[in-house]
Design a protein around this motif. Sequence first.
Motif, PDB file in Angstrom:
ATOM      1  N   ASN A   7      55.050  10.111 -57.943  1.00 61.60           N
ATOM      2  CA  ASN A   7      55.368  10.686 -56.740  1.00 61.60           C
ATOM      3  C   ASN A   7      56.073   9.775 -55.908  1.00 61.60           C
ATOM      4  O   ASN A   7      55.710   8.691 -55.719  1.00 61.60           O
ATOM      5  CB  ASN A   7      53.907  11.033 -56.017  1.00 61.60           C
ATOM      6  N   ASN A  12      51.547  10.745 -50.817  1.00 60.28           N
ATOM      7  CA  ASN A  12      50.261  10.140 -50.492  1.00 60.28           C
ATOM      8  C   ASN A  12      49.316  11.145 -49.481  1.00 60.28           C
ATOM      9  O   ASN A  12      48.210  10.716 -49.582  1.00 60.28           O
ATOM     10  CB  ASN A  12      50.307   8.638 -50.057  1.00 60.28           C
ATOM     11  N   GLN A  47      52.452   6.564 -57.218  1.00 58.70           N
ATOM     12  CA  GLN A  47      52.991   6.942 -56.070  1.00 58.70           C
ATOM     13  C   GLN A  47      53.477   5.706 -55.238  1.00 58.70           C
ATOM     14  O   GLN A  47      53.102   4.596 -54.989  1.00 58.70           O
ATOM     15  CB  GLN A  47      51.953   7.417 -55.263  1.00 58.70           C
TER      16      GLN A  47
END
Length: 146
Positions: A7, A12, A47
């Motif tokens: 990601n 987040n 992420q």
Amino acid sequence: MKILILNGPNLNLLGSREPGIYGAETMEDCLARLRRLYATDELLYYQSNVEGCLIDRLQQAGQEGIDGVVFNAGAYTHTSIALHDCIRSLRMPVIEVHLSNIHRREEFRHRSFLSPVCLGVICGFGTDSYRLGIEALRQAVAAPDR
Ligand code: DQA
């Protein structure tokens, strides 16, 4: 299978960021659901809000026996030639995913620098886009020439 879910920026904040667009489920809850669903697969997660860190993680994935990547690059989708170059240097399949249907949104989101170098694109299904991305990867690895 060993799958990396990757990601990019602001993802987040899933669950609290613009829930009308991105839904109310957090990435932690989404991951827990996916790990239950694909209990025999290894789902790695990373992420970062930083473009170079995403490139580093993708390059590393190429060297650690990962079968494929489900990648939501967030806004870098629409800007990053560096991520485009990185993905095209990889041997493993990368599926581009988005929670929202980027084609129903602002025009600047319609262009993806990543789509031409990804195996395919899934967008518009909220956090279920990640599950659909995993399904696509499993099919692709089972029948690579289809
Ligand atoms: C997104 C769509 C992008 O346009 C946006 O910048 C994001 C999230 C999505 O998952 O719908 O950060 O990738």
